[in-house]
Design an enzyme around this catalytic site. Structure first.
Site, PDB file in Angstrom:
ATOM      1  N   THR A 148      21.174 -17.587 155.113  1.00 48.63           N
ATOM      2  CA  THR A 148      21.713 -16.223 155.184  1.00 48.63           C
ATOM      3  C   THR A 148      20.755 -15.305 154.423  1.00 48.63           C
ATOM      4  O   THR A 148      19.792 -14.825 154.982  1.00 48.63           O
ATOM      5  CB  THR A 148      23.154 -16.154 154.630  1.00 48.63           C
ATOM      6  OG1 THR A 148      23.204 -16.793 153.348  1.00 48.63           O
ATOM      7  CG2 THR A 148      24.124 -16.838 155.582  1.00 48.63           C
ATOM      8  N   LYS A 174      21.620 -24.777 151.940  1.00 40.59           N
ATOM      9  CA  LYS A 174      21.401 -23.335 151.946  1.00 40.59           C
ATOM     10  C   LYS A 174      22.169 -22.737 150.789  1.00 40.59           C
ATOM     11  O   LYS A 174      23.169 -23.272 150.320  1.00 40.59           O
ATOM     12  CB  LYS A 174      21.831 -22.703 153.277  1.00 40.59           C
ATOM     13  CG  LYS A 174      23.325 -22.719 153.581  1.00 40.59           C
ATOM     14  CD  LYS A 174      24.198 -21.662 152.931  1.00 40.59           C
ATOM     15  CE  LYS A 174      23.706 -20.265 153.142  1.00 40.59           C
ATOM     16  NZ  LYS A 174      24.643 -19.274 152.453  1.00 40.59           N
ATOM     17  N   THR A 185      28.302 -20.599 147.008  1.00 37.73           N
ATOM     18  CA  THR A 185      28.084 -20.253 148.405  1.00 37.73           C
ATOM     19  C   THR A 185      26.928 -21.089 148.905  1.00 37.73           C
ATOM     20  O   THR A 185      25.789 -20.654 148.933  1.00 37.73           O
ATOM     21  CB  THR A 185      27.765 -18.757 148.583  1.00 37.73           C
ATOM     22  OG1 THR A 185      28.868 -18.026 148.098  1.00 37.73           O
ATOM     23  CG2 THR A 185      27.600 -18.423 150.047  1.00 37.73           C
ATOM     24  N   GLU A 271      19.397 -14.617 144.745  1.00 34.32           N
ATOM     25  CA  GLU A 271      19.104 -13.298 145.301  1.00 34.32           C
ATOM     26  C   GLU A 271      18.419 -12.407 144.264  1.00 34.32           C
ATOM     27  O   GLU A 271      19.003 -12.071 143.237  1.00 34.32           O
ATOM     28  CB  GLU A 271      20.399 -12.656 145.809  1.00 34.32           C
ATOM     29  CG  GLU A 271      20.943 -13.381 147.024  1.00 34.32           C
ATOM     30  CD  GLU A 271      22.349 -12.967 147.391  1.00 34.32           C
ATOM     31  OE1 GLU A 271      22.771 -13.280 148.517  1.00 34.32           O
ATOM     32  OE2 GLU A 271      23.037 -12.341 146.561  1.00 34.32           O
ATOM     33  N   ASN A 394      22.874  -7.181 147.561  1.00 32.21           N
ATOM     34  CA  ASN A 394      24.318  -7.270 147.735  1.00 32.21           C
ATOM     35  C   ASN A 394      24.981  -5.933 148.049  1.00 32.21           C
ATOM     36  O   ASN A 394      26.061  -5.893 148.644  1.00 32.21           O
ATOM     37  CB  ASN A 394      24.958  -7.920 146.504  1.00 32.21           C
ATOM     38  CG  ASN A 394      24.717  -9.412 146.497  1.00 32.21           C
ATOM     39  OD1 ASN A 394      25.383 -10.146 147.200  1.00 32.21           O
ATOM     40  ND2 ASN A 394      23.741  -9.865 145.738  1.00 32.21           N
ATOM     41  N   THR A 399      24.866  -4.493 156.038  1.00 34.51           N
ATOM     42  CA  THR A 399      24.114  -3.556 156.868  1.00 34.51           C
ATOM     43  C   THR A 399      22.709  -4.036 157.100  1.00 34.51           C
ATOM     44  O   THR A 399      21.966  -3.420 157.828  1.00 34.51           O
ATOM     45  CB  THR A 399      24.074  -2.166 156.202  1.00 34.51           C
ATOM     46  OG1 THR A 399      23.530  -2.296 154.890  1.00 34.51           O
ATOM     47  CG2 THR A 399      25.457  -1.573 156.114  1.00 34.51           C
TER      48      THR A 399
END
Length: 399
Positions: A148, A174, A185, A271, A394, A399
């Protein structure tokens, strides 16, 4: 890791495709297939909100057998009600029909945006073709299709010689954000061709998860969709691995290495992360208390932002240890960054040592060791720094 460098277990194949779930056109659907039903164990999210694919797969894996895993990214099929569960079952049925296997042997996994129904036409149009392209050279594609916000695919493998038989173990995972102890996650699928005695797989998986995926944190979030599955085809030709044997010890060691490899890759890919940091707590009253302290330090945002700013701020580390909820004497606490001692028995060692420690913090990977001086207990956690980029990723996720 390049496909050619992977140790692919016998009896497993994979495939991946772009089905249109991701608007970018990137790979977003994968299939892992065993030539026959194989032993399987699973560990799943501790979140009270459980996604439809997790509910379905957990109920099926409980019986101990699996033959196929269908994975999609871009849509989590979470918070989608009864329709989501029906959709998850339907996706599994498509695989079962295309491969002529029992539906109860099909696991399904999804990751991505929560609260949006699966675009079922993507599965109707692509599952059958996905099943036709299975091969033992497609695991890299499968790892990419699971991604992702991941920056890179996560794979690790080992080959062992057990009694003259070649044993292979391969893991795919992942995860980059919403990462926290007690799963995260993340999805992880580990396969082996080893033959193991009945009843060993579940214990091996739980032990490895507790030493790897449950020892990492990026942002204190656990997800609705987490799962880790371990599958064993048993076709390597080895003498069955039994409890208490040297072969089990060696197999277990290799499995632990793979799981920790994958866990560290997830943190390294956190991230916006620029640092991979191991927090090592020593000298606690017990291992359990050391774990509590390590977890407190790794999850405090002010510690993580200090790592990003390359600020050797020991005050934040001591404070995080102090509110962990265990008894400690601050006058016995010592802290070092790799080789650089910063605090000795509660006293700072001055600006010269801070300068040395600041150089350590410039490295992409380092260890912070916190000694409590209270006993022999020890534990570790891995964490990332917290950067501006994390907020940006985040803030714009949907979007």
């Amino acid at each position: 890791m390049a496909e050619s460098a992977l140790a692919v277990p016998k009896g497993f194949r994979a495939a991946a495709c772009s089905s249109g779930i991701k608007k970018s056109g990137k790979l977003d659907m994968a299939l892992i297939f065993a030539d026959q039903p194989v032993e399987c164990a699973g560990v799943f999210t501790t979140n009270k909100v459980v996604a439809a694919p997790v509910r379905l797969t957990e109920s099926r894996v409980r019986h101990g057998l699996c033959q196929a895993i269908l994975v999609n990214s871009g849509n989590a099929n979470a918070c989608t009600g009864e329709k989501g569960l029906q959709d998850a079952k339907y996706c599994g049925d498509l695989v079962a029909e295309a491969l002529d296997i029992a539906p109860e042997f099909v696991a399904v996994a999804s990751t991505g945006v929560i609260g949006v129904p699966l675009p079922m036409y993507c599965f109707d149009e692509h599952v059958a073709a996905l099943c036709r392209t299975l091969g033992n050279d497609q695991f890299d594609g499968a790892a990419r299709a699971m991604m992702t916000t991941d920056a890179f695919p996560k794979m690790s493998s080992r080959t062992l010689d057990l009694g003259g038989a070649e044993i292979n173990i391969l893991g795919l995972a992942k995860g980059a954000g919403m990462i926290h102890p007690d799963m995260a996650t993340m999805l992880a699928f580990v396969m082996t061709d080893a033959s193991l005695a009945d009843g060993l797989l579940e214990g091996l998986l739980e032990k490895s998860v507790n030493a790897s995926f449950n020892r990492i944190t990026v942002d204190r979030d656990t997800s609705t969709n987490d799962m880790a599955l371990l599958l064993a085809s048993g076709v390597a030709g080895n003498e069955v691995i039994v409890e208490g044997s040297e072969e089990l010890e060696r197999f277990n060691g290799a499995l632990d290495e793979i799981m920790l490899d994958l866990a560290k890759m997830i943190v390294r890919d956190g991230e916006g992360a620029t640092k991979l940091v191991r927090i090592q707590v020593e000298g606690a009253v017990s291992d359990t208390e050391a774990l509590v302290v390590a977890r407190s330090i790794t999850t405090w945002q002010l510690v993580k932002t200090a790592f990003f700013g390359e600020d050797a701020n020991c005050g934040r580390i001591i404070a995080a240890a102090g509110y962990a909820g265990v008894n400690l004497d601050p006058e016995q606490v010592s802290i070092r960054f790799d080789h650089a001692a910063m605090v000795e028995k509660g006293l700072g060692l001055g600006p010269e040592q801070e300068t040395i420690a600041s150089e350590v913090l410039k490295k992409p990977e380092f260890t912070v060791t916190v000694s409590l001086g209270s006993g022999d207990g020890s534990a570790y956690y891995y964490t990332s720094d917290l950067s501006y980029e994390y907020v940006k990723i985040n803030a714009d996720y949907r979007t």
